[in-house]
Scaffold this motif. Structure first.
Motif, PDB file in Angstrom:
ATOM      1  N   MET A  12      14.728  -4.411  -6.625  1.00 33.87           N
ATOM      2  CA  MET A  12      14.604  -5.472  -5.841  1.00 33.87           C
ATOM      3  C   MET A  12      14.997  -4.801  -4.509  1.00 33.87           C
ATOM      4  SD  MET A  12      15.816  -8.751  -7.835  1.00 33.87           S
ATOM      5  CE  MET A  12      15.947  -9.729  -6.430  1.00 33.87           C
ATOM      6  N   ILE A  13      16.069  -3.784  -4.424  1.00 31.92           N
ATOM      7  CA  ILE A  13      16.476  -3.452  -2.921  1.00 31.92           C
ATOM      8  C   ILE A  13      15.292  -2.489  -2.460  1.00 31.92           C
ATOM      9  CG2 ILE A  13      18.226  -2.179  -1.987  1.00 31.92           C
ATOM     10  CD1 ILE A  13      20.367  -3.199  -4.148  1.00 31.92           C
ATOM     11  N   ALA A  14      14.823  -1.679  -3.137  1.00 37.12           N
ATOM     12  CA  ALA A  14      13.752  -0.678  -2.780  1.00 37.12           C
ATOM     13  C   ALA A  14      12.610  -1.669  -2.165  1.00 37.12           C
ATOM     14  CB  ALA A  14      13.168   0.075  -3.774  1.00 37.12           C
ATOM     15  N   THR A  15      12.096  -2.559  -2.660  1.00 33.77           N
ATOM     16  CA  THR A  15      11.026  -3.504  -2.063  1.00 33.77           C
ATOM     17  C   THR A  15      11.295  -4.116  -1.093  1.00 33.77           C
ATOM     18  OG1 THR A  15      11.442  -5.365  -3.630  1.00 33.77           O
ATOM     19  CG2 THR A  15       9.657  -3.517  -4.444  1.00 33.77           C
ATOM     20  N   THR A  16      12.634  -4.508  -0.945  1.00 36.54           N
ATOM     21  CA  THR A  16      12.934  -5.391   0.228  1.00 36.54           C
ATOM     22  C   THR A  16      13.046  -4.587   1.499  1.00 36.54           C
ATOM     23  OG1 THR A  16      14.425  -6.814  -1.211  1.00 36.54           O
ATOM     24  CG2 THR A  16      14.821  -6.743   1.195  1.00 36.54           C
ATOM     25  N   LEU A  17      14.007  -3.270   1.416  1.00 36.14           N
ATOM     26  CA  LEU A  17      14.039  -2.519   2.465  1.00 36.14           C
ATOM     27  C   LEU A  17      12.777  -1.579   2.780  1.00 36.14           C
ATOM     28  CD1 LEU A  17      17.313  -0.448   1.225  1.00 36.14           C
ATOM     29  CD2 LEU A  17      16.868  -2.141   2.996  1.00 36.14           C
ATOM     30  N   MET A  18      11.546  -1.569   1.972  1.00 38.79           N
ATOM     31  CA  MET A  18      10.388  -0.986   2.270  1.00 38.79           C
ATOM     32  C   MET A  18       9.749  -2.026   3.070  1.00 38.79           C
ATOM     33  SD  MET A  18       9.508   0.958  -1.260  1.00 38.79           S
ATOM     34  CE  MET A  18       7.885   1.266  -1.131  1.00 38.79           C
ATOM     35  N   GLY A  19       9.696  -3.144   2.591  1.00 42.10           N
ATOM     36  CA  GLY A  19       9.167  -4.502   3.421  1.00 42.10           C
ATOM     37  C   GLY A  19       9.618  -4.466   5.009  1.00 42.10           C
ATOM     38  N   ILE A  20      10.893  -4.531   4.973  1.00 43.33           N
ATOM     39  CA  ILE A  20      11.584  -4.662   6.131  1.00 43.33           C
ATOM     40  C   ILE A  20      11.041  -3.420   7.168  1.00 43.33           C
ATOM     41  CG2 ILE A  20      13.906  -4.304   7.629  1.00 43.33           C
ATOM     42  CD1 ILE A  20      15.077  -5.918   5.209  1.00 43.33           C
ATOM     43  N   ALA A  21      11.081  -2.141   6.648  1.00 41.22           N
ATOM     44  CA  ALA A  21      10.700  -1.127   7.585  1.00 41.22           C
ATOM     45  C   ALA A  21       9.153  -0.980   7.987  1.00 41.22           C
ATOM     46  CB  ALA A  21      10.946   0.408   6.610  1.00 41.22           C
ATOM     47  N   VAL A  22       8.297  -1.379   6.687  1.00 42.76           N
ATOM     48  CA  VAL A  22       7.031  -1.415   7.147  1.00 42.76           C
ATOM     49  C   VAL A  22       6.602  -2.471   8.363  1.00 42.76           C
ATOM     50  CG1 VAL A  22       4.636  -2.317   6.383  1.00 42.76           C
ATOM     51  CG2 VAL A  22       6.175  -0.620   4.974  1.00 42.76           C
ATOM     52  N   ILE A  23       7.490  -3.961   8.314  1.00 43.22           N
ATOM     53  CA  ILE A  23       7.325  -4.747   9.097  1.00 43.22           C
ATOM     54  C   ILE A  23       7.780  -4.407  10.585  1.00 43.22           C
ATOM     55  CG2 ILE A  23       7.945  -7.121   9.820  1.00 43.22           C
ATOM     56  CD1 ILE A  23       7.566  -7.786   6.973  1.00 43.22           C
ATOM     57  N   ALA A  24       8.927  -3.838  10.388  1.00 40.81           N
ATOM     58  CA  ALA A  24       9.187  -3.064  11.959  1.00 40.81           C
ATOM     59  C   ALA A  24       8.621  -2.283  12.577  1.00 40.81           C
ATOM     60  CB  ALA A  24      10.757  -2.503  11.562  1.00 40.81           C
ATOM     61  N   VAL A  25       7.868  -1.520  11.724  1.00 47.05           N
ATOM     62  CA  VAL A  25       6.704  -0.391  12.287  1.00 47.05           C
ATOM     63  C   VAL A  25       5.508  -1.388  12.948  1.00 47.05           C
ATOM     64  CG1 VAL A  25       4.844   1.388  11.689  1.00 47.05           C
ATOM     65  CG2 VAL A  25       7.544   1.386  10.950  1.00 47.05           C
ATOM     66  N   LEU A  26       5.188  -2.235  12.077  1.00 47.95           N
ATOM     67  CA  LEU A  26       3.858  -2.923  12.555  1.00 47.95           C
ATOM     68  C   LEU A  26       4.406  -3.904  13.813  1.00 47.95           C
ATOM     69  CD1 LEU A  26       2.704  -4.134   9.116  1.00 47.95           C
ATOM     70  CD2 LEU A  26       1.819  -2.487  10.840  1.00 47.95           C
ATOM     71  N   THR A  27       5.605  -4.201  13.931  1.00 52.64           N
ATOM     72  CA  THR A  27       5.907  -5.134  15.219  1.00 52.64           C
ATOM     73  C   THR A  27       6.073  -4.169  16.471  1.00 52.64           C
ATOM     74  OG1 THR A  27       8.201  -5.124  14.566  1.00 52.64           O
ATOM     75  CG2 THR A  27       6.835  -6.984  13.838  1.00 52.64           C
ATOM     76  N   MET A  28       6.568  -2.894  16.069  1.00 52.20           N
ATOM     77  CA  MET A  28       6.632  -2.087  17.191  1.00 52.20           C
ATOM     78  C   MET A  28       5.374  -1.549  17.923  1.00 52.20           C
ATOM     79  SD  MET A  28       9.956   0.318  16.310  1.00 52.20           S
ATOM     80  CE  MET A  28       9.857   0.600  14.484  1.00 52.20           C
ATOM     81  N   ASP A  29       4.489  -1.477  17.075  1.00 52.61           N
ATOM     82  CA  ASP A  29       2.864  -0.700  17.647  1.00 52.61           C
ATOM     83  C   ASP A  29       1.903  -1.167  16.813  1.00 52.61           C
ATOM     84  OD1 ASP A  29       1.599   2.509  17.621  1.00 52.61           O
ATOM     85  OD2 ASP A  29       1.235   0.852  18.992  1.00 52.61           O
ATOM     86  N   LEU A  30       1.070  -2.295  17.348  1.00 48.31           N
ATOM     87  CA  LEU A  30       0.044  -2.834  16.711  1.00 48.31           C
ATOM     88  C   LEU A  30      -0.903  -1.644  16.194  1.00 48.31           C
ATOM     89  CD1 LEU A  30      -0.058  -6.192  18.468  1.00 48.31           C
ATOM     90  CD2 LEU A  30       0.940  -5.690  16.146  1.00 48.31           C
ATOM     91  N   GLN A  31      -0.987  -0.813  16.839  1.00 49.70           N
ATOM     92  CA  GLN A  31      -2.109   0.281  16.563  1.00 49.70           C
ATOM     93  C   GLN A  31      -1.681   1.351  15.779  1.00 49.70           C
ATOM     94  OE1 GLN A  31      -5.151  -0.352  17.864  1.00 49.70           O
ATOM     95  NE2 GLN A  31      -4.430  -2.040  18.854  1.00 49.70           N
ATOM     96  N   ALA A  32      -0.480   0.999  15.110  1.00 57.98           N
ATOM     97  CA  ALA A  32       0.078   2.330  14.215  1.00 57.98           C
ATOM     98  C   ALA A  32      -0.921   2.594  13.222  1.00 57.98           C
ATOM     99  CB  ALA A  32       1.190   1.767  13.642  1.00 57.98           C
TER     100      ALA A  32
END
Length: 54
Positions: free
Chosen positions: A1-21
């Motif tokens: 559960m921790i892995a999926t939560t941290l991975m989701g947070i990281a992916v969302i952070a990347v997507l919010t920083m650069d929409l053209q990622a």
């Protein structure tokens, strides 16, 4: 559960920083979060009373 939560947070952070990622920054963020989840899971499990006591 921790892995999926941290991975989701990281992916969302990347997507919010650069929409053209592209796929590479998203995959790197997910991989780094997965690697960090291993020691985080170990640390949290050690805090639960009775875990690992045999």
């Amino acid at each position: 559960m921790i892995a999926t939560t941290l991975m989701g947070i990281a992916v969302i952070a990347v997507l919010t920083m650069d929409l053209q990622a592209g796929m590479q920054p998203i995959a790197i963020a997910a991989l780094v979060a997965f690697v960090l989840s291993v020691p985080a899971s170990w640390f949290i499990a050690r805090q639960i009373p009775g875990v690992g006591k045999t």
